[in-house]
Design a protein around this motif. Sequence first.
Motif, PDB file in Angstrom:
ATOM      1  N   THR B 129       0.847  -1.182   0.000  1.00  0.00           N
ATOM      2  CA  THR B 129       0.000   0.000   0.000  1.00  0.00           C
ATOM      3  C   THR B 129       0.892   1.245   0.000  1.00  0.00           C
ATOM      4  O   THR B 129       1.505   1.566   1.020  1.00  0.00           O
ATOM      5  CB  THR B 129      -0.902   0.015   1.256  1.00  0.00           C
ATOM      6  OG1 THR B 129      -1.528  -1.254   1.370  1.00  0.00           O
ATOM      7  CG2 THR B 129      -1.943   1.100   1.172  1.00  0.00           C
ATOM      8  N   GLY B 131       0.216   4.203   0.201  1.00  0.00           N
ATOM      9  CA  GLY B 131      -0.248   5.209   1.148  1.00  0.00           C
ATOM     10  C   GLY B 131       0.554   5.232   2.445  1.00  0.00           C
ATOM     11  O   GLY B 131       0.583   6.234   3.154  1.00  0.00           O
ATOM     12  N   VAL B 132       1.236   4.107   2.724  1.00  0.00           N
ATOM     13  CA  VAL B 132       2.046   4.005   3.934  1.00  0.00           C
ATOM     14  C   VAL B 132       3.206   5.015   3.912  1.00  0.00           C
ATOM     15  O   VAL B 132       3.714   5.424   4.944  1.00  0.00           O
ATOM     16  CB  VAL B 132       2.556   2.558   4.084  1.00  0.00           C
ATOM     17  CG1 VAL B 132       3.535   2.415   5.222  1.00  0.00           C
ATOM     18  CG2 VAL B 132       1.380   1.614   4.297  1.00  0.00           C
ATOM     19  N   ALA B 134       3.025   7.934   3.645  1.00  0.00           N
ATOM     20  CA  ALA B 134       2.622   9.126   4.401  1.00  0.00           C
ATOM     21  C   ALA B 134       3.400   9.240   5.706  1.00  0.00           C
ATOM     22  O   ALA B 134       3.499  10.310   6.288  1.00  0.00           O
ATOM     23  CB  ALA B 134       1.128   9.088   4.683  1.00  0.00           C
TER      24      ALA B 134
END
Lengths: 119, 167
Positions: B129, B131-132, B134
């Motif tokens: 993912t 998004g990690v 971030a």
Amino acid sequence: MDKKTKIWIAVLLSVVLLGLLGFFALSHLGGGTIAVITVDGQEYQRIDLSRVTESYDIEIDTKYGYNTVHVEPGRISVTEADCPDGICVAQGAIDRGGVPIICMPHRLVVKIEGSGIDG
Amino acid sequence: MAKTRKLALMALFVAIALTIFMIESQLPPIAPIPGVKLGLANVVTLTAMLILGRKEAGAILAVRILMGAVFAGSPASLLYSAAGGFLAYLVMCLTVKHFQENQLWIVSALAGVAHNAGQLLACVLIVQTPGVFAYAPILAASGVITGCFTGFAAMYLTRALRKSGAS
């Protein structure tokens, strides 16, 4: 203190400040209402948080471990986990897309995506 | 340093590092952010690098990570700590000669950032993912802070060890 040390202090201090600022900004930015739960990279469940009217729990029991995901109107959190550190529970609820909840030992990610139906 | 003496010292360092690692893994997390921890076992790696050398420090680190995963972790946590440990060790090896001993905290801060970068990469690969990522900014900041802390600890430990004639 020599010049080299001073430069390094400036560089490292800016990394800390920018890092903190960046994280603060990220966790307050980002929209979306679609919560996506993934385990080991595979989508587990997708929930439109804007349509949730009553809170409920999802129990996620995989070979990596056990987590309870708590779904509320507009936000989502991990409320129980049998991992050793419990960081995912300590992270609390998220209501926007910026920073996902991660349970590293259980390969679990809870993130919020844009509100499009196609996701 | 005699061969036997060196071997005994290395074994001692592994035992100390493993003990610190185990105790730290039992403590509650210092922040509700995945990947943020003090990394106190790194004090031993750094001290070993100054007193014994780079190769020896690498061996101590590798054994500690392997045994740490056996005693306190899971196969997944082995991947995280191996990725972080390897990158941190690489950065330490490359930078340690360019700084004086009283600047060890800089080496350690860079190694801390490298450790967290390695761990984040491993995490993104495992959970697939993006998004990690971030977490990259806060992990960079935390790597610097915890790295400085362990760097100073290693510097004072090395000084004390040299003074006592133990090495």
